[in-house]
Design a protein around this motif. Structure first.
Motif, mmCIF file in Angstrom:
data_model
loop_
_atom_site.group_PDB
_atom_site.id
_atom_site.type_symbol
_atom_site.label_atom_id
_atom_site.label_comp_id
_atom_site.label_asym_id
_atom_site.label_seq_id
_atom_site.Cartn_x
_atom_site.Cartn_y
_atom_site.Cartn_z
ATOM 1 N N ALA A 2 0.828 -1.200 0.000
ATOM 2 C CA ALA A 2 0.000 0.000 0.000
ATOM 3 C C ALA A 2 0.867 1.257 0.000
ATOM 4 O O ALA A 2 0.446 2.293 -0.499
ATOM 5 C CB ALA A 2 -0.925 0.004 1.204
ATOM 6 N N LEU A 3 2.078 1.171 0.517
ATOM 7 C CA LEU A 3 2.966 2.330 0.532
ATOM 8 C C LEU A 3 3.650 2.539 -0.811
ATOM 9 O O LEU A 3 4.041 3.643 -1.142
ATOM 10 C CB LEU A 3 4.015 2.161 1.624
ATOM 11 N N GLY A 33 -4.654 7.245 -5.519
ATOM 12 C CA GLY A 33 -3.928 6.529 -4.468
ATOM 13 C C GLY A 33 -4.810 6.264 -3.259
ATOM 14 O O GLY A 33 -4.768 5.188 -2.671
ATOM 15 N N VAL A 37 -5.650 2.537 -1.876
ATOM 16 C CA VAL A 37 -5.333 2.190 -0.487
ATOM 17 C C VAL A 37 -6.610 1.809 0.259
ATOM 18 O O VAL A 37 -6.650 0.822 1.007
ATOM 19 C CB VAL A 37 -4.590 3.349 0.213
#
Length: 149
Positions: A2-3, A33, A37
């Motif tokens: 997710a990062l 994003g 996420v």
């Protein structure tokens, strides 16, 4: 993971830089994003809830002759493993499992329908493995040495 996605998205939207003003590109990157996420968090939450539901609705019963496995939430499935067919057992524990005192016990049997059955999230898995092995030995020992009268 997710990062990493926002970085990849920023690089991808960065190529569109000449087409979009910089503020719009940054907003679009943040929006996309954020959606990705959020979707990943929702997916992992659903997986966790599904595993928790499965855990709460799976019941094991070990008798002197068989292991009975009952699963299901709305509809039930009951299966059994004859302990005479158990050939080997395995215990596996991750680091977190070891800290929590739980683990998985795999039963490898000659059963045609389910040759490998895994009992997940079991408390004291090594003790359970030994209990299953002891009962399997007792059943097979009685079976081998029983004489017809």
């Amino acid at each position: 993971m997710a990062l990493v996605l926002p970085v990849i998205l920023r690089a991808g939207v960065g190529r569109l830089g000449p087409l979009l003003p910089s503020n719009e590109a940054a907003e679009q990157t943040a929006r996309v994003g954020g959606w990705i996420v959020g979707a990943l968090i929702a997916y992992e939450l659903l997986r966790f809830l599904g595993a928790l539901l499965m855990l709460r609705n799976t019941h094991y019963k070990l008798t002197n002759q068989r292991l009975i496995i009952e699963t299901g939430t709305l509809s039930k499935t009951v299966g059994e493993i004859d302990l005479r067919s158990v050939g080997d057992t395995q215990v596996s524990q991750s680091l977190l499992d070891r800290l929590l005192g739980i683990g998985s016990v795999a039963l490898i049997s000659t059963d045609k329908t389910s040759p490998v059955s895994v009992l997940r999230w079991m408390a004291a898995p090594r003790s359970l493995r030994e209990l299953i092995r002891t009962r399997a030995y007792q059943v097979s020992h009685r079976h081998l040495f029983t004489r017809a009268t």
